[in-house]
Write an enzyme that holds these catalytic residues in place. Structure first.
Site, mmCIF file in Angstrom:
data_model
loop_
_atom_site.group_PDB
_atom_site.id
_atom_site.type_symbol
_atom_site.label_atom_id
_atom_site.label_comp_id
_atom_site.label_asym_id
_atom_site.label_seq_id
_atom_site.Cartn_x
_atom_site.Cartn_y
_atom_site.Cartn_z
ATOM 1 N N VAL A 52 0.812 -1.170 0.105
ATOM 2 C CA VAL A 52 -0.026 -0.180 -0.120
ATOM 3 C C VAL A 52 0.796 1.397 0.118
ATOM 4 O O VAL A 52 0.220 2.410 -0.304
ATOM 5 C CB VAL A 52 -1.172 -0.018 1.230
ATOM 6 C CG1 VAL A 52 -1.862 -0.869 1.210
ATOM 7 C CG2 VAL A 52 -0.298 -0.088 2.697
ATOM 8 N N TYR A 53 2.242 1.152 0.225
ATOM 9 C CA TYR A 53 3.032 2.323 0.278
ATOM 10 C C TYR A 53 3.127 3.069 -1.264
ATOM 11 O O TYR A 53 2.961 2.087 -2.140
ATOM 12 C CB TYR A 53 4.374 2.010 0.667
ATOM 13 C CG TYR A 53 4.486 1.633 2.203
ATOM 14 C CD1 TYR A 53 3.355 1.820 3.244
ATOM 15 C CD2 TYR A 53 5.497 1.078 2.778
ATOM 16 C CE1 TYR A 53 3.141 1.348 4.417
ATOM 17 C CE2 TYR A 53 5.482 0.677 4.175
ATOM 18 C CZ TYR A 53 4.604 1.112 4.789
ATOM 19 O OH TYR A 53 4.569 0.386 6.324
#
Length: 331
Positions: A52-53
């Site tokens: 998700v980064y």
């Protein structure tokens, strides 16, 4: 650099782990690679990322950080322990999140492609997913380990009772067992000392805390009456900025930081080094995850590995932050 066994495994990792969640939004790729270079030169062999980064990037940017890390790893993958995570929302479909068999088996393949590798050393659940039966999640992770796509599995942001239940179910099912836990831990957030850390000690789990500097608050550079212009507490990182403000941006925390700064000054070390050394002084901590938005920010944190707190200094820090073992009830 110092190294320590990773829980009950035979693996050894550096006592500092480089977190990468700023890469791709707050930090452009060339600077991100410079940060990775500086950490590697200091002996850091452990890199943590997530699908998700970058932090605050949302679904549209999900995966960009893994891609940046993957390009840097090219030609030197065998020199580093690489950890990533899944569970967060990474796409528009309802199944593009969570710990279901479908999502995890899809997510590991996508992460490997971005990272440019055949396997990760540690694959972690970024958070608990109460919507999916633990058995389904554990069996999916076992498939990932047995296929060679991950060497070990771990968790992040789990409550102690859920982790204990997961360990028990893994033993019953005879599937891959979690070997690590990644919780939030610092002088302003000590709740894990009550249940999670004792569990980790009994089960010989590696503990790799994030936020050891409370998102930068424990550097002492912020003031309560002045809104930050950059960093994790700003609107630049979207909802994440609001989350960090909710976690730490309170009068009580700033008053505590004034006390901690005075203690650090008396000891002859910076607040940054002292705060990180305090985390590492806990014998249950395996490796602390440090982050940076530019290479210069690593200078103080990397040097914290050489700072040993004497019993008197550690007791002062413990006493000044004792109330943070109890959460919001003490506010």
């Amino acid at each position: 650099m110092q190294y320590r066994k990773f829980g009950r495994t035979g693996l050894s990792v550096s006592r500092l782990c480089l977190g990468t969640m700023t890469f791709g939004l707050q930090t452009e790729e060339s600077v991100s690679h410079s940060i990775l270079d500086k950490a590697a030169e200091a002996g850091v062999n452990f890199i943590d990322t997530a699908d998700v980064y970058p932090l605050g990037g949302g679904e549209n940017l999900a995966g960009r950080t893994e891609e940046i890390v993957g390009r840097w790893l090219k030609g030197k993958r065998d020199r580093f322990i690489v950890a990533t995570k899944a569970v967060g929302k990474v796409g528009p479909s309802p199944w593009d999140q969570g710990a279901s068999r479908k999502h995890l088996l899809d997510a590991i393949d996508t992460s490997l492609r971005r990272l440019g590798t055949d396997y990760v050393d540690l694959y972690q659940l970024h958070s608990d997913d109460p919507e999916t039966p633990l058995d389904e999640t554990l069996e999916a992770l076992d498939v990932i380990v047995r296929s060679g796509k991950a060497r070990y599995v771990g968790v992040s942001n789990f409550l102690a009772y859920r982790l204990a239940r997961a360990l028990g179910r893994a033993d019953v099912l005879r599937v891959a067992r979690f070997v690590s836990v990644q919780p939030r831990y610092n002088l302003l957030f000590r709740q894990i000392e009550r249940e999670l850390l004792p569990l980790a000690g009994e089960e010989q789990l590696a503990v790799i805390p994030y936020n050891p500097l409370a998102g930068g608050l424990l550097t002492g550079k912020h003031r309560h009456d002045t809104q930050p212009a950059e960093g994790r507490f700003t609107a630049t990182v979207g909802k994440a900025g609001a989350l960090y403000q909710e976690r730490y941006w309170h009068k009580r925390e700033f008053e505590t930081i004034d006390t901690l700064r005075a203690i650090a000054v008396d000891s002859g070390a910076s607040l940054t080094k002292t705060s990180l050394a305090w985390v590492l002084a806990n014998p249950l901590i395996t490796s602390a995850i440090i982050g940076a938005s530019n290479p210069d920010q690593l200078t103080d944190t990397l040097s914290a590995i050489d700072l040993t707190l004497n019993a008197e200094l550690k007791a002062q820090l413990d006493d000044a932050t004792h109330e943070y073992r109890w959460g919001d009830a003490a506010r």
